[in-house]
Design an enzyme around this catalytic site. Sequence first.
Site, PDB file in Angstrom:
ATOM      1  N   SER A 134       0.867  -1.205   0.013  1.00 49.98           N
ATOM      2  CA  SER A 134       0.005   0.049  -0.080  1.00 49.98           C
ATOM      3  C   SER A 134       0.900   1.255  -0.068  1.00 49.98           C
ATOM      4  O   SER A 134       1.882   1.402  -0.894  1.00 49.98           O
ATOM      5  CB  SER A 134      -0.848   0.039   1.184  1.00 49.98           C
ATOM      6  OG  SER A 134      -1.710   1.061   1.305  1.00 49.98           O
ATOM      7  N   TYR A 148      -4.493   8.630  -6.503  1.00 52.76           N
ATOM      8  CA  TYR A 148      -3.674   7.589  -5.981  1.00 52.76           C
ATOM      9  C   TYR A 148      -3.806   7.323  -4.535  1.00 52.76           C
ATOM     10  O   TYR A 148      -4.048   6.043  -4.182  1.00 52.76           O
ATOM     11  CB  TYR A 148      -2.040   8.290  -6.237  1.00 52.76           C
ATOM     12  CG  TYR A 148      -0.957   7.214  -5.550  1.00 52.76           C
ATOM     13  CD1 TYR A 148      -0.733   5.838  -6.089  1.00 52.76           C
ATOM     14  CD2 TYR A 148      -0.606   7.512  -4.264  1.00 52.76           C
ATOM     15  CE1 TYR A 148       0.085   5.241  -5.615  1.00 52.76           C
ATOM     16  CE2 TYR A 148       0.230   6.628  -3.710  1.00 52.76           C
ATOM     17  CZ  TYR A 148       0.821   5.367  -4.394  1.00 52.76           C
ATOM     18  OH  TYR A 148       1.698   4.594  -3.805  1.00 52.76           O
ATOM     19  N   LYS A 152      -5.006   3.766  -2.655  1.00 52.50           N
ATOM     20  CA  LYS A 152      -4.335   3.100  -1.490  1.00 52.50           C
ATOM     21  C   LYS A 152      -5.597   3.018  -0.261  1.00 52.50           C
ATOM     22  O   LYS A 152      -5.307   1.896   0.418  1.00 52.50           O
ATOM     23  CB  LYS A 152      -3.084   3.715  -1.210  1.00 52.50           C
ATOM     24  CG  LYS A 152      -2.270   3.835  -2.461  1.00 52.50           C
ATOM     25  CD  LYS A 152      -1.713   2.285  -2.716  1.00 52.50           C
ATOM     26  CE  LYS A 152      -0.607   2.089  -3.509  1.00 52.50           C
ATOM     27  NZ  LYS A 152      -0.186   0.675  -3.913  1.00 52.50           N
TER      28      LYS A 152
END
Length: 274
Positions: A134, A148, A152
Amino acid sequence: MAKTVFITGASRGFGKLWAEAFLKRGDKVAATARNLSTLDDLVEKYGDNLLPVQLDVTDREAVFNATNNVAAHFGSIDILINNAGYGLFGTLEESTEAQARAQMETNFFGLLWVTQAVLPVMRAQKSGHIIQVSSFLGLTTLPMLSVYNASKFAVEGLSETLATEVAHLGIKVTLIEPNGYATEWAGASATQTAAGIEDYAPVREAFAAAGDNPDTWGKPAATVAPVLQIADSPNPPARLLLGKIAYHGVVQAYAKKLAEVETWKEVSIAAHGH
């Protein structure tokens, strides 16, 4: 005892570095890449202990076929390291639909497909360790990385839930959460949005200035020992932050969040209604 390790996104960066670390100590590694020539040097050095696998993790059918081939070739998959992914840099408003969907397809759905494909193998073994790469940006955020960050955060929720579903089957789940490292993640591996909206210029400039500080970026080689330690641990953590920026950033973010929760405590409790 030698382990069988399945690593996605092994053409460069963390994936290749970790693949070689496992190979050096005698483990067997299945390493995926879109371009297998990037693994030629490892094949030459480690021979049959390395199985190169051409794979685009966004192709679910290909993922399942590749995983079954790996399990048949080596006889087991002891450790999965879901490493394939990249960063989309730019503001939320400037991100296109295609860029946002592609980011989620690789970082979230690709990880989901590989995890789903490996689970039947590990269930049959009644053992296994799934290590999800992660980011500390799955626990806190930075501007210019909104999609992004979201990918995650999704990986975090998926993996934390998975751990509760498979613990009784002898399968462990660990989230690795690095800060920025001096790999190609922010360079050749990255995608940029168009920077067309002038109102965001101060945000872009501040982000660029922070990235110019060499102390921001960790040394990739320093991650090898922690990853091997996690892989060998009989009781690995649910999460492991990698890097001092990640540690301090997450501690500060969680302290701020908890303080705000406590400030609004009475309103929250009253909202229950009884």
